[in-house]
Enzyme design. Structure first.
Site, mmCIF file in Angstrom:
data_model
loop_
_atom_site.group_PDB
_atom_site.id
_atom_site.type_symbol
_atom_site.label_atom_id
_atom_site.label_comp_id
_atom_site.label_asym_id
_atom_site.label_seq_id
_atom_site.Cartn_x
_atom_site.Cartn_y
_atom_site.Cartn_z
ATOM 1 N N CYS A 1 0.800 -1.235 0.000
ATOM 2 C CA CYS A 1 0.000 0.000 0.000
ATOM 3 C C CYS A 1 0.827 1.276 0.000
ATOM 4 C CB CYS A 1 -0.957 0.074 1.193
ATOM 5 S SG CYS A 1 -1.433 -1.454 1.935
ATOM 6 N N ASP B 1 -4.253 0.075 -5.380
ATOM 7 C CA ASP B 1 -2.831 0.275 -5.059
ATOM 8 C C ASP B 1 -2.003 -1.004 -5.124
ATOM 9 O OD1 ASP B 1 -3.984 -0.803 -2.808
ATOM 10 O OD2 ASP B 1 -3.335 0.752 -1.432
#
Length: 488
Positions: free
Chosen positions: A28, A263
């Site tokens: 992330c 992401d």
């Protein structure tokens, strides 16, 4: 079946789907930093999800944040900008200014403190902390983000262009579905591709150590996670429908670009890894990318190799900003969105990850020694200090190939021919042509030290590529020699 029926109808079918969209780092915080800066991790220096790994650290705030694409949109292009949702995993940390820190570039700021939650969280509302509890109608985060976004569209100025970034934690763990969706997809389970629940032979030691076959409880756990992730996405689908309807009502839909992406990917059982990301394989680095907007013909697909470092340059290009003034590594997708003919495009890009590990041993897995982290039952550990690798992912007319090197004692190499082996089962590092290996090794070193325009030079399989083997032994001596000496 898909949890994103409306998203598909309202964005994909009304615009373009990129079939080969990737992230340079399947985690992330590094990935989000790449979106914001348009840079590879070796240039923005966010290497993992910790403050020590530069995730929302003081250093990031000082060196990178002032030059993100939203900062340029607001200061240089006169945009009003809106952020809602998960920013960077360590955002709001006391050591880095707490929730009082509002990054430059945002006119309206509604950011989640720390990592993904659905209830019982704190938002920074333009720098002031606002606590939320566990009452569905006022606290369920995906819906709260939708309502804030609709409010912005209702009350924003009509005299300035606008940019919104809505970053839902869903489908991130803890996978809390909205109450009306907890019974959805009861018969859905994780895909059973040919790499599901098999031993990762000829792979890096971290993959090889996964217990195969997985226990029934692990399989049940990953199927359950898959189902819950889909359930959380039903609320994201609702959010997108509400936003598109609002833009239509405002008469702004036809002159607004809408991007939908993620992401990172996620694995569920491939090579007997129950759940997580961080690995170099397609299931972790490949992401959806759908775009609709002015000049984009409906229902298109595009096979070009695109990456999340391209999003910033694309949005600045749309806003009319001169990309030569930025330090971004990515390329503007605008020519692809418009369907320009004869576009010169990349044939490869870099994937890089710096492993995260603890000094101590994991008490549940003493046999694995120190340095491992994120361990699941049966000692399947997802990360370690030496899970540090870099790859060139190549997609050209002649080759669909991934070449990876680990920075560990083995200097382990993984190479996959995805034309013959789309699920990356067979590591062909020992059988592929030595000349290709040397060229890929050289190209990898070039990309690992690239910045800005040098990240966009021709790849190994481009006609314009130049390879001088002597260079491998001068400026990068040690790594290249060590690599070449390997028994292949």
């Amino acid at each position: 079946q898909t949890p994103l029926k409306k998203t598909n109808a309202l964005i994909a079918q009304m615009g373009i789907t990129f079939l080969n969209a990737y992230v340079p780092s399947a985690l992330c915080c590094p990935s989000r930093a790449s979106i914001l800066t348009g840079k590879y991790p070796h240039n923005h220096h966010v290497v993992n999800n910790t403050l020590e790994g530069n995730c929302s650290s003081k250093s990031w705030q000082k060196i990178q944040e002032p030059y993100t694409f939203p900062a340029l949109l607001k200061s240089m292009c006169g945009y009003q900008t809106f952020f809602a949702g998960k920013y960077l995993n360590e955002y709001g940390a006391e050591d880095a200014g707490g929730v009082g820190h509002v990054p430059p570039g945002w006119s309206f700021w509604y950011a989640l403190e720390k990592n993904s939650k659905y209830y019982n969280y704190t938002l920074s509302v333009n720098g002031k902390a606002r606590r939320h509890g566990e009452n569905y109608s006022v606290d369920y985060l995906t819906d709260v983000l939708a309502n804030m976004s609709l409010d912005f569209l209702e009350y924003k100025s009509n005299f300035e262009p606008f940019f919104m970034m809505i970053s839902t934690p869903a489908p991130h763990s803890p996978w809390t579905a909205a109450p009306q969706y907890t019974k959805s997809f009861q018969n859905v389970s994780a895909p059973r591709n040919s790499n599901f629940n098999i031993h990762g032979k000829n792979k890096h030691w971290l993959i090889r150590q996964a217990k195969t076959p997985m226990t029934n409880s692990s399989i049940q756990f990953l199927d359950d996670a898959y189902r819950k992730r889909w359930q959380t996405l039903l609320s994201v689908d609702d959010l997108i429908e509400k936003l598109v309807k609002k833009l239509e009502l405002n008469g702004e839909l036809d002159n607004t670009y809408i991007f939908y992406t993620s992401d990172n990917g996620f694995h569920t059982g491939q090579f007997s890894l129950p759940i997580d990301k961080r690995q170099l394989y397609e299931f972790d680095i490949k992401v959806p990318l759908l775009v609709r907007g002015p000049g984009i013909k409906p229902n298109q697909t595009n096979k070009m190799l695109v990456a999340n470092i391209d999003l910033g340059p694309t949005i600045l290009d749309i806003a009319g900003y001169d990309l030569n003034k930025t330090q971004m590594d990515g390329m503007s997708l605008l020519p692809l969105l418009r369907g320009d003919k004869n576009v010169t495009w990349r044939s490869d890009f870099l994937v890089e990850y710096q492993g995260e590990g603890y000094n101590g041993s994991d008490p549940t897995c003493p046999g694995l020694g120190p340095g491992v982290t994120h361990c699941f039952p049966d000692c399947v550990c997802e990360d370690s200090y030496n899970n540090t690798y870099a790859c060139v992912r190549t997609l050209s007319a002649s080759w669909d190939l991934q070449y990876c090197e680990f920075d560990d004692r083995e200097v382990f190499v993984e190479v996959y021919n995805l034309t013959a082996d789309p699920h990356q089962i067979n590591n062909i590092a020992k059988t592929i042509d030595q000349e290709i290996l040397e060229k890929m090794n050289y190209r990898l070193m070039m990309l690992q030290s690239c910045a800005g325009a040098t990240c966009r030079t021709p790849g190994v399989f481009d006609p314009g590529y130049k390879f001088d083997p002597r260079l491998m032994f001068s400026n990068h001596g040690l790594r290249a020699r060590r690599f070449s000496a390997q028994p292949l």
